[in-house]
Design a protein around this motif. Structure first.
Motif, PDB file in Angstrom:
ATOM      1  N   ASP A  25     -12.647 -16.733   0.974  1.00 46.20           N
ATOM      2  CA  ASP A  25     -12.806 -16.620   2.362  1.00 46.20           C
ATOM      3  C   ASP A  25     -12.369 -18.006   3.199  1.00 46.20           C
ATOM      4  O   ASP A  25     -12.398 -19.225   2.393  1.00 46.20           O
ATOM      5  N   ASP A  26     -12.368 -17.799   3.807  1.00 51.53           N
ATOM      6  CA  ASP A  26     -12.109 -18.937   4.940  1.00 51.53           C
ATOM      7  C   ASP A  26     -10.956 -20.244   4.240  1.00 51.53           C
ATOM      8  O   ASP A  26     -12.007 -21.520   5.070  1.00 51.53           O
ATOM      9  N   PHE A  27      -9.965 -20.247   4.138  1.00 48.25           N
ATOM     10  CA  PHE A  27      -9.271 -20.184   3.601  1.00 48.25           C
ATOM     11  C   PHE A  27      -8.022 -21.120   4.577  1.00 48.25           C
ATOM     12  O   PHE A  27      -8.798 -20.980   6.416  1.00 48.25           O
ATOM     13  N   GLY A  28      -7.543 -22.172   4.095  1.00 50.85           N
ATOM     14  CA  GLY A  28      -6.423 -22.861   5.500  1.00 50.85           C
ATOM     15  C   GLY A  28      -5.362 -22.696   5.455  1.00 50.85           C
ATOM     16  O   GLY A  28      -4.644 -21.582   4.887  1.00 50.85           O
ATOM     17  N   THR A  29      -4.961 -23.032   6.323  1.00 50.28           N
ATOM     18  CA  THR A  29      -3.776 -23.566   6.937  1.00 50.28           C
ATOM     19  C   THR A  29      -2.411 -23.055   5.975  1.00 50.28           C
ATOM     20  O   THR A  29      -2.719 -23.978   4.770  1.00 50.28           O
ATOM     21  N   PRO A  30      -1.315 -22.696   5.918  1.00 48.30           N
ATOM     22  CA  PRO A  30      -0.085 -22.879   4.607  1.00 48.30           C
ATOM     23  C   PRO A  30      -0.022 -24.493   4.573  1.00 48.30           C
ATOM     24  O   PRO A  30       0.546 -24.393   5.376  1.00 48.30           O
ATOM     25  N   THR A  31       0.362 -24.972   3.668  1.00 53.77           N
ATOM     26  CA  THR A  31       0.430 -26.118   3.087  1.00 53.77           C
ATOM     27  C   THR A  31       1.604 -26.651   1.857  1.00 53.77           C
ATOM     28  O   THR A  31       1.494 -26.281   1.408  1.00 53.77           O
ATOM     29  N   SER A  32       1.820 -27.591   1.914  1.00 51.10           N
ATOM     30  CA  SER A  32       2.650 -27.916   0.528  1.00 51.10           C
ATOM     31  C   SER A  32       1.856 -29.213  -0.143  1.00 51.10           C
ATOM     32  O   SER A  32       2.216 -29.834  -1.016  1.00 51.10           O
ATOM     33  N   VAL A  33       0.893 -29.527   0.526  1.00 53.69           N
ATOM     34  CA  VAL A  33      -0.191 -30.582  -0.475  1.00 53.69           C
ATOM     35  C   VAL A  33      -0.128 -30.478  -1.656  1.00 53.69           C
ATOM     36  O   VAL A  33      -0.178 -29.109  -2.243  1.00 53.69           O
ATOM     37  N   PRO A  34       0.266 -31.658  -2.634  1.00 53.57           N
ATOM     38  CA  PRO A  34      -0.320 -30.968  -3.977  1.00 53.57           C
ATOM     39  C   PRO A  34      -1.666 -30.341  -4.616  1.00 53.57           C
ATOM     40  O   PRO A  34      -1.388 -29.979  -5.950  1.00 53.57           O
ATOM     41  N   TRP A 112     -12.267 -30.613  10.815  1.00 52.57           N
ATOM     42  CA  TRP A 112     -11.871 -29.846   9.531  1.00 52.57           C
ATOM     43  C   TRP A 112     -11.125 -28.819   9.994  1.00 52.57           C
ATOM     44  O   TRP A 112     -10.831 -27.827   9.455  1.00 52.57           O
ATOM     45  N   GLU A 113     -11.826 -28.194  11.556  1.00 53.25           N
ATOM     46  CA  GLU A 113     -11.334 -26.454  11.886  1.00 53.25           C
ATOM     47  C   GLU A 113      -9.819 -26.331  11.948  1.00 53.25           C
ATOM     48  O   GLU A 113      -9.145 -25.714  11.936  1.00 53.25           O
ATOM     49  N   PHE A 114      -9.491 -28.058  12.653  1.00 55.49           N
ATOM     50  CA  PHE A 114      -7.570 -28.125  12.495  1.00 55.49           C
ATOM     51  C   PHE A 114      -7.212 -27.518  11.324  1.00 55.49           C
ATOM     52  O   PHE A 114      -6.477 -27.466  11.694  1.00 55.49           O
ATOM     53  N   VAL A 115      -7.924 -27.650   9.897  1.00 54.17           N
ATOM     54  CA  VAL A 115      -6.664 -27.489   8.592  1.00 54.17           C
ATOM     55  C   VAL A 115      -7.004 -25.399   8.637  1.00 54.17           C
ATOM     56  O   VAL A 115      -6.942 -25.027   7.680  1.00 54.17           O
ATOM     57  N   ARG A 116      -8.597 -24.985   9.214  1.00 53.57           N
ATOM     58  CA  ARG A 116      -8.712 -23.382   9.065  1.00 53.57           C
ATOM     59  C   ARG A 116      -7.646 -22.382   9.419  1.00 53.57           C
ATOM     60  O   ARG A 116      -6.905 -22.780  10.697  1.00 53.57           O
ATOM     61  N   ASP A 117      -7.515 -21.804   8.572  1.00 55.67           N
ATOM     62  CA  ASP A 117      -6.121 -20.473   8.720  1.00 55.67           C
ATOM     63  C   ASP A 117      -7.099 -20.161  10.396  1.00 55.67           C
ATOM     64  O   ASP A 117      -8.542 -19.448  10.090  1.00 55.67           O
ATOM     65  N   PRO A 118      -5.655 -19.751  11.685  1.00 51.81           N
ATOM     66  CA  PRO A 118      -6.825 -18.410  12.290  1.00 51.81           C
ATOM     67  C   PRO A 118      -6.759 -17.194  12.197  1.00 51.81           C
ATOM     68  O   PRO A 118      -7.821 -16.825  12.826  1.00 51.81           O
ATOM     69  N   SER A 119      -6.612 -16.594  10.711  1.00 54.70           N
ATOM     70  CA  SER A 119      -6.908 -15.330  11.094  1.00 54.70           C
ATOM     71  C   SER A 119      -8.535 -15.200  10.644  1.00 54.70           C
ATOM     72  O   SER A 119      -8.924 -14.405  10.464  1.00 54.70           O
ATOM     73  N   VAL A 120      -8.965 -16.525  10.366  1.00 56.01           N
ATOM     74  CA  VAL A 120     -10.024 -16.282  10.066  1.00 56.01           C
ATOM     75  C   VAL A 120     -10.962 -17.144  10.755  1.00 56.01           C
ATOM     76  O   VAL A 120     -12.237 -17.804  10.381  1.00 56.01           O
ATOM     77  N   GLY A 121     -11.001 -17.541  11.903  1.00 52.76           N
ATOM     78  CA  GLY A 121     -11.028 -17.814  12.890  1.00 52.76           C
ATOM     79  C   GLY A 121     -11.486 -19.609  13.633  1.00 52.76           C
ATOM     80  O   GLY A 121     -11.508 -20.522  14.063  1.00 52.76           O
TER      81      GLY A 121
END
Length: 181
Positions: A25-34, A112-121
């Motif tokens: 739930d409440d996953f973040g946006t796609p990224t390439s961080v390690p 922190w909301e800026f890295v939250r995926d838009p599909s979950v809010g």
């Protein structure tokens, strides 16, 4: 009593976000961080990425995403430590701890909301609902802390209130006896 609850309030998101991490739930946006995490087929992140055309229906995992839940767990623990410190220092002045919690959690969660995926809010355009709630928390905290400071520092022109006075610059409570006027 409210200040005691506020000093512990940041612990609730620690438990809740851990469950969100396990469920996806409440996953973040796609990224390439390690430290990015991927979720298995059928999970909420996988389904959101599949609907958006980012992964094929037969893929094994979602795209790597920011571990938004971990960010919020760390954030909540840091807010808990800061607010607990404030509570220990200012517990004699009602409202200080609650105001500090509202301000600290509102400000930090907003970012922190800026890295939250838009599909979950997360925000798509403008601000997300969570960011609007954070602004409300911030505003409420500022109003509460301001009223506490005004009440603690002065009663009227040239007169100081006996008792505790808040030294805002160092966040310490000083004992003072007002023998003025």
């Amino acid at each position: 009593c409210l200040d005691v609850a506020a000093s512990c309030a940041a612990l609730a998101p620690v438990i809740g976000r851990f469950a969100c991490l396990l469920n996806g739930d409440d996953f973040g946006t796609p990224t390439s961080v390690p430290w990015a995490v991927s979720y298995p087929r059928g999970s909420l992140p996988f389904l959101a990425h599949m609907r958006a055309g980012l992964v094929a229906p037969d893929a094994l995992h979602s795209l790597p995403v920011h571990p938004f839940q971990v960010y919020l767990i760390v954030n909540a623990l840091l807010v808990f430590l800061m607010v607990s410190y404030i509570w220990r220092r200012a517990r004699g002045v009602g409202g200080v701890t609650t105001g500090a919690y509202l301000i600290l959690y509102g400000v930090t969660r907003f970012g922190w909301e800026f890295v939250r995926d838009p599909s979950v809010g997360g925000a798509t355009r403008g601000l997300s609902v969570s960011q609007l709630m954070c602004l409300t928390m911030l505003g409420g905290g500022v109003v509460l802390l301001s009223s506490v400071l005004i009440r603690a520092v002065s009663i009227g022109p040239g007169r100081r209130q006996p008792g505790r006075v808040i030294d805002v610059s160092s966040a310490r409570i000083l004992q003072s006896r007002a023998n003025e006027g």
